[in-house]
Motif scaffolding. Sequence first.
Motif, PDB file in Angstrom:
ATOM      1  N   ALA A  29      51.722  67.534  23.608  1.00  0.00           N
ATOM      2  CA  ALA A  29      52.293  65.865  24.035  1.00  0.00           C
ATOM      3  C   ALA A  29      52.339  65.884  25.657  1.00  0.00           C
ATOM      4  CB  ALA A  29      53.824  66.030  23.477  1.00  0.00           C
ATOM      5  N   GLY A  30      51.777  65.146  25.908  1.00  0.00           N
ATOM      6  CA  GLY A  30      51.556  64.611  27.423  1.00  0.00           C
ATOM      7  C   GLY A  30      50.557  65.264  28.176  1.00  0.00           C
ATOM      8  N   GLU A  31      49.866  65.991  27.455  1.00  0.00           N
ATOM      9  CA  GLU A  31      48.665  66.941  27.958  1.00  0.00           C
ATOM     10  C   GLU A  31      47.439  65.859  28.462  1.00  0.00           C
ATOM     11  OE1 GLU A  31      45.931  70.656  27.058  1.00  0.00           O
ATOM     12  OE2 GLU A  31      47.382  70.216  25.662  1.00  0.00           O
ATOM     13  N   VAL A 158      50.059  48.657  26.579  1.00  0.00           N
ATOM     14  CA  VAL A 158      51.135  47.706  26.450  1.00  0.00           C
ATOM     15  C   VAL A 158      52.031  47.979  25.034  1.00  0.00           C
ATOM     16  CG1 VAL A 158      49.735  46.092  24.768  1.00  0.00           C
ATOM     17  CG2 VAL A 158      51.614  45.149  26.356  1.00  0.00           C
ATOM     18  N   THR A 159      51.405  48.706  24.071  1.00  0.00           N
ATOM     19  CA  THR A 159      52.226  49.208  22.941  1.00  0.00           C
ATOM     20  C   THR A 159      52.941  50.531  23.220  1.00  0.00           C
ATOM     21  OG1 THR A 159      50.114  50.368  22.138  1.00  0.00           O
ATOM     22  CG2 THR A 159      50.612  48.155  21.404  1.00  0.00           C
ATOM     23  N   GLU A 160      52.782  50.950  24.483  1.00  0.00           N
ATOM     24  CA  GLU A 160      53.382  52.487  24.936  1.00  0.00           C
ATOM     25  C   GLU A 160      53.001  53.463  23.659  1.00  0.00           C
ATOM     26  OE1 GLU A 160      57.771  51.430  24.926  1.00  0.00           O
ATOM     27  OE2 GLU A 160      57.526  50.415  26.868  1.00  0.00           O
ATOM     28  N   SER A 187      48.416  57.875  36.988  1.00  0.00           N
ATOM     29  CA  SER A 187      49.458  57.450  37.045  1.00  0.00           C
ATOM     30  C   SER A 187      50.262  56.909  35.738  1.00  0.00           C
ATOM     31  CB  SER A 187      49.575  56.161  38.196  1.00  0.00           C
ATOM     32  OG  SER A 187      49.235  56.680  39.195  1.00  0.00           O
ATOM     33  N   LEU A 188      49.926  56.197  34.867  1.00  0.00           N
ATOM     34  CA  LEU A 188      50.259  55.742  33.960  1.00  0.00           C
ATOM     35  C   LEU A 188      50.686  56.768  32.845  1.00  0.00           C
ATOM     36  CD1 LEU A 188      48.149  52.643  33.175  1.00  0.00           C
ATOM     37  CD2 LEU A 188      50.546  52.510  33.763  1.00  0.00           C
ATOM     38  N   ASN A 189      49.931  57.787  32.667  1.00  0.00           N
ATOM     39  CA  ASN A 189      50.034  59.107  32.118  1.00  0.00           C
ATOM     40  C   ASN A 189      51.318  59.780  32.559  1.00  0.00           C
ATOM     41  OD1 ASN A 189      49.389  62.402  32.755  1.00  0.00           O
ATOM     42  ND2 ASN A 189      49.159  61.817  30.721  1.00  0.00           N
ATOM     43  N   ARG A 190      51.436  59.948  33.866  1.00  0.00           N
ATOM     44  CA  ARG A 190      53.042  60.309  34.298  1.00  0.00           C
ATOM     45  C   ARG A 190      53.959  59.825  34.091  1.00  0.00           C
ATOM     46  NH1 ARG A 190      49.187  61.437  38.540  1.00  0.00           N
ATOM     47  NH2 ARG A 190      50.021  59.602  39.809  1.00  0.00           N
ATOM     48  N   GLU A 191      53.851  58.426  34.405  1.00  0.00           N
ATOM     49  CA  GLU A 191      55.040  57.527  34.123  1.00  0.00           C
ATOM     50  C   GLU A 191      55.523  57.347  32.568  1.00  0.00           C
ATOM     51  OE1 GLU A 191      53.809  53.489  35.664  1.00  0.00           O
ATOM     52  OE2 GLU A 191      53.533  54.482  37.416  1.00  0.00           O
ATOM     53  N   HIS A 192      54.543  57.392  31.762  1.00  0.00           N
ATOM     54  CA  HIS A 192      54.790  57.064  30.142  1.00  0.00           C
ATOM     55  C   HIS A 192      54.786  58.401  29.551  1.00  0.00           C
ATOM     56  CE1 HIS A 192      54.817  52.912  30.530  1.00  0.00           C
ATOM     57  NE2 HIS A 192      53.789  52.916  31.304  1.00  0.00           N
TER      58      HIS A 192
END
Length: 225
Positions: A29-31, A158-160, A187-192
Motif C-alpha cells: 500500500a502506498g508504494e 476524483v474517486t480517491e 504529488s498526488l501519490n504523497r497526498e493521498h
Amino acid sequence: MQAEALGKQVDSPGGLLTILDDVTLSVSAGETLAVVGVSGSGKSTLLALLAGLDTPTSGCVRLLGTDLATLSEDGRARLRARRVGFVFQHFHLLASLTALENVMLPLELEGGRPGHAAAADRARAVLARVGLSDRLRHCPAQLSGGEQQRVAIARAFVTEPAILFADEPTGNLDRETGGKIIELLFSLNREHGTTLVLVTHDESLAGRCESRLSLDSGRLATPQR
C-alpha cells in the motif's frame, strides 16, 4: 497487490502465443512500482491482468485483498469503480463532455456516489488541484495534450482510489509537459497515499519509483527491487 506465477497465452495463426510467463510480484500500500521493457515485452498485458481488465491463463492476482478469480466480470468492474483509478497514454476523454463533466463521470456512474451537485463540487476541487480551474467548461478538443492528461489524472483521482494504474502516462507529451505530469502524479501519490503502478519507457519516470520490474519477452528480466 500480489501476483503469483502469472501467465497469459492466446491463440495465433502460428499456434499458441505466450505473452506473459511465470510473473510473480508484490506491491505494498502506498508504494510506487515502474514496469519497464521494450515494446512487445508484455507490460500492458501485465497491467491489464493486475487491474482485472483481462483474465490470466495461469496464476492468480490478489487486488486489495480480493482474489480476482473469485469475482465475475461485473464484480471486477465494481471493485475497479470503487477502489481503482486509470491513466492512459491516449487520455480516453469523452469528446462531447467538458473537463468538469469528464471528471464527474466516474462519480455519477457508480451507485451510492454523491449526488450531482456534490459530484460537481468534488470534480471542481480536483481540477483546481491539477491547475485547471479556468478550463472547467472546455471540451477535450479545446485543450492541449498536457491539459487533457491533467483532466485524465483528475478523473482518476476524483474517486480517491486505493491504487492507480498508469500506462505510458507521458508517452504522448513533450519532455517539459511530461515532467510536469510526473511531478503531479507523485504529488498526488504523497497526498493521498495512493499506490502507483506505472508502465513506462520514460527512464525519468521509472527512476522516481520505489520499485522497478523489467520484462523481457513476457518474463521477468530482473527481480523486483
